[in-house]
Design a protein around this motif. Structure first.
Motif, PDB file in Angstrom:
ATOM      1  N   HIS A 147       0.853  -1.194   0.000  1.00  0.00           N
ATOM      2  CA  HIS A 147       0.000   0.000   0.000  1.00  0.00           C
ATOM      3  C   HIS A 147       0.883   1.235   0.000  1.00  0.00           C
ATOM      4  O   HIS A 147       1.952   1.240   0.613  1.00  0.00           O
ATOM      5  CB  HIS A 147      -0.918   0.031   1.229  1.00  0.00           C
ATOM      6  N   ASP A 176       1.457   4.034   1.644  1.00  0.00           N
ATOM      7  CA  ASP A 176       1.252   4.846   2.845  1.00  0.00           C
ATOM      8  C   ASP A 176       1.835   6.245   2.654  1.00  0.00           C
ATOM      9  O   ASP A 176       1.346   7.209   3.233  1.00  0.00           O
ATOM     10  CB  ASP A 176       1.907   4.185   4.056  1.00  0.00           C
ATOM     11  N   GLN A 226      -2.012  -1.755  10.094  1.00  0.00           N
ATOM     12  CA  GLN A 226      -2.920  -2.068   8.998  1.00  0.00           C
ATOM     13  C   GLN A 226      -2.702  -3.503   8.527  1.00  0.00           C
ATOM     14  O   GLN A 226      -1.681  -4.126   8.834  1.00  0.00           O
ATOM     15  CB  GLN A 226      -2.694  -1.103   7.830  1.00  0.00           C
ATOM     16  N   ALA A 240      -3.552  -6.223   4.962  1.00  0.00           N
ATOM     17  CA  ALA A 240      -4.014  -6.392   3.584  1.00  0.00           C
ATOM     18  C   ALA A 240      -3.781  -7.839   3.174  1.00  0.00           C
ATOM     19  O   ALA A 240      -2.970  -8.555   3.769  1.00  0.00           O
ATOM     20  CB  ALA A 240      -3.292  -5.443   2.636  1.00  0.00           C
ATOM     21  N   ARG A 254      -1.195  -8.277  -6.473  1.00  0.00           N
ATOM     22  CA  ARG A 254      -1.901  -7.059  -6.098  1.00  0.00           C
ATOM     23  C   ARG A 254      -2.600  -7.289  -4.759  1.00  0.00           C
ATOM     24  O   ARG A 254      -3.273  -8.304  -4.575  1.00  0.00           O
ATOM     25  CB  ARG A 254      -2.930  -6.673  -7.169  1.00  0.00           C
ATOM     26  N   SER A 304      -5.189  -6.102  -1.511  1.00  0.00           N
ATOM     27  CA  SER A 304      -6.444  -5.413  -1.256  1.00  0.00           C
ATOM     28  C   SER A 304      -6.186  -4.047  -0.635  1.00  0.00           C
ATOM     29  O   SER A 304      -5.075  -3.750  -0.167  1.00  0.00           O
ATOM     30  CB  SER A 304      -7.300  -6.249  -0.299  1.00  0.00           C
ATOM     31  N   ALA A 305      -7.228  -3.220  -0.611  1.00  0.00           N
ATOM     32  CA  ALA A 305      -7.145  -1.982   0.150  1.00  0.00           C
ATOM     33  C   ALA A 305      -6.880  -2.332   1.606  1.00  0.00           C
ATOM     34  O   ALA A 305      -7.395  -3.324   2.121  1.00  0.00           O
ATOM     35  CB  ALA A 305      -8.438  -1.195   0.018  1.00  0.00           C
TER      36      ALA A 305
END
Length: 425
Positions: free
Chosen positions: A249, A251, A288, A290, A298, A300-301
Motif C-alpha cells: 500500500h 502509505d 494495517q 491487507a 496485487r 487489497s485496500a
C-alpha cells in the motif's frame, strides 16, 4: 524523524464485526526460569505443541543467551562468539525441520571501539533431540563473520529446505539477502541480494511459503524521497529468482530515521498472502492489514486495525487458523503505556472484531508473537512495570546523547516474557 507519539484519539479501528468471544487463560511468565527474559519467539513442534524461545542473561545483564522451553525443560545455548541480541525487533528465530530437528537463527552483537554501531554475526544452530542439546553454532554469512547482518527471518519449507533472509549492508546500502540450506543447516548456499532496491536498514524481514511452493519475502523498502513502505517479492523457483517487489500500500510515509518495525507475513492453505504492518504516517499512524491472492500480484485496500494521529512504532504479528480465521496481535503505540491487543477475523480478513486486551493494565508490554493450534492460540510478549520501563528508557537516552555504542546492545533488566493462551469458540 517525525513524532512517533501516541495520539489522543483513535481515528479508525477497521470494519468491525461483533466477532467471537475469546476465552483466555491466566497469564504466566516462563522466563522466571531464567530470572527474566526478552524477545520471545514460537515454533510449532511436529506433535502440534508450542515451543517457546527467548533471550536472557546472567544477572539480567547484556550477555544474551538463547533459552528454549520444550518437553525436556528449558535448555540454554551460549554462543562462543559472544552475546546474543536482546532487542525485541531482532528476536531469535526457531523452526522445526524433518524428523523433529529444531533449528535456531539469531544475531550475536559486538561493540567495536571507535564505531558508533555494534557489528553483528548471523548464527545458526541445530538440535537433533528437539532442543535438549545444541550442536556447535555456525556463521551463515559469507562476506565476514561480523558485519552489518541484522533483522533476519527463518523459514523451513515443506521439502525441508531452510531459508534465511536478513538485512545486509556489505555493498554500502541496505539490501535483503538470502541463503538456503538443503542439509539441515550444515552447509549454506552463497549469499545473494534478492533485489537491487534499497531496504530500510532497521526493520525485520519476513518469510513464508505457500502450498504451491511459492516463496514470499516482505520488508520495508526505501522509495525516492525517503518514503518507506512495505513490499512483497515472490520466488517461483525456490529462491533462485525473484519477482519485482509489489508495494502492499502507498502509505507515503516519509521518515529520515529508523522505525524499527518490520512487517508480518503469512500464507494460508488457499495460497492467499496476508500482510500486516505499522506505519508512522501522521494523521494515519498505526497498524494495517491487507491480503492478496496466491502470487501476491496485487493487494487489497488496507484494513485499518488501529490508527491514530500519531503512534509509537508497533510490532504486529499474524497467525492463521483453518480456512477463514486471521489473528493479529500487536503492542499498541497509540496509547500512553504500550499494551498488547488482539483482533480476530473469522471471514478471511474482510472484517475484524474489536480489539481485546491481552496484557495487563499498567504493564509496559511489547514485541508480541502468536501461534495457533486448532481453535486455540498462544500469545507471548515481553513486559515490565512502568517504573522500570521509564528508568530503562532514560538510561538509553543518556547513552544515545553520549554516542555510547552500548546503547544499541540492550540488557534484560526487569523484562519478563509473559504468555497467555486463548480459545475461539
Amino acid at each position: 524523524m517525525q513524532r512517533l507519539i501516541p495520539g489522543l484519539a483513535v481515528l479508525a479501528l477497521a470494519a468491525c464485526s461483533r466477532g467471537p468471544t475469546v476465552r483466555w487463560s491466566e497469564t504466566t511468565h516462563p522466563s522466571t526460569a531464567t530470572r527474566g527474559g526478552a524477545a520471545p519467539m514460537f515454533a510449532v513442534a511436529p506433535d502440534g505443541g508450542h515451543t517457546l524461545a527467548w533471550v536472557s542473561a546472567p544477572g539480567a545483564g547484556t550477555a544474551g543467551r538463547l533459552y528454549v522451553e520444550t518437553a525436556h525443560g528449558v535448555s540454554e545455548l551460549a554462543d562462543p562468539l559472544g552475546d546474543l541480541s536482546i532487542y525485541g525487533e531482532v528476536p531469535p528465530k526457531i523452526a522445526y525441520g524433518p524428523g523433529g530437528v529444531l533449528y535456531a537463527a539469531y544475531v550475536v552483537k559486538k561493540v567495536v571501539p571507535g564505531r558508533k554501531w555494534p557489528v553483528q554475526a548471523l548464527r545458526f544452530a541445530r538440535s537433533d533431540d528437539g532442543g535438549a542439546h545444541w550442536a556447535e553454532p555456525v556463521t551463515v554469512t559469507d562476506d565476514s563473520v561480523f558485519g552489518a547482518h541484522d533483522d533476519h527471518s527463518l523459514h523451513v519449507a515443506a521439502d525441508g529446505t531452510i531459508y534465511l533472509t536478513w538485512l545486509d549492508r556489505r555493498s554500502g546500502t541496505s539490501h535483503v539477502y538470502l541463503t538456503t540450506s538443503a542439509d539441515g543447516g550444515r552447509t549454506w548456499a552463497p549469499n545473494r541480494a534478492i533485489t537491487e532496491t534499497e531496504a530500510c536498514p532497521c526493520c525485520r524481514t519476513a518469510l513464508a511459503s505457500g502450498p504451491d511452493g511459492k516463496l514470499y519475502v516482505a520488508w520495508r523498502r526505501i522509495f525516492p524521497g525517503d518514503v518507506r513502505d512495505i513490499v512483497v517479492a515472490r520466488s517461483d523457483d525456490h529462491g533462485a529468482t525473484w519477482s519485482e517487489p509489489v508495494r502492499v500500500h502507498e502509505d507515503g510515509w516519509v521518515v529520515h530515521a529508523c522505525p524499527d518495525a518490520g512487517p508480518s507475513l503469512a500464507v494460508g492453505a488457499d495460497g492467499r498472502v496476508h500482510v500486516a504492518w505499522w506505519t508512522g504516517k501522521e494523521g494515519r499512524a498505526g497498524v494495517q492489514y491487507a491480503v492478496a491472492p496466491a502470487g501476491a500480484a496485487r493487494f487489497s485496500a488496507p484494513v485499518p486495525l488501529g490508527l491514530a494521529e500519531f503512534s509509537r512504532p508497533a510490532h504486529v504479528q499474524l497467525a492463521l487458523a483453518g480456512d477463514s480465521t486471521v489473528l493479529a496481535v500487536w503492542d499498541d503505540g497509540t496509547t500512553k503505556i504500550p499494551e498488547i491487543v488482539l483482533r480476530a477475523s473469522t471471514d478471511g480478513g474482510r472484517s475484524f472484531a474489536k480489539a481485546v486486551p491481552v496484557s495487563a493494565k499498567g504493564r509496559s508490554a511489547g514485541y508480541p508473537v502468536i501461534t495457533t493450534a486448532g481453535q486455540g492460540f498462544t500469545v507471548a510478549w515481553q513486559e515490565q512495570d512502568t517504573v522500570a520501563a521509564r528508568a530503562a528508557a532514560a538510561a538509553h537516552q543518556e547513552k544515545m546523547k553520549a554516542n555510547d555504542p552500548t546503547a544499541h546492545v540492550g540488557a534484560v533488566g526487569a523484562l519478563q516474557v509473559a504468555l497467555r493462551r486463548g480459545t475461539l469458540p
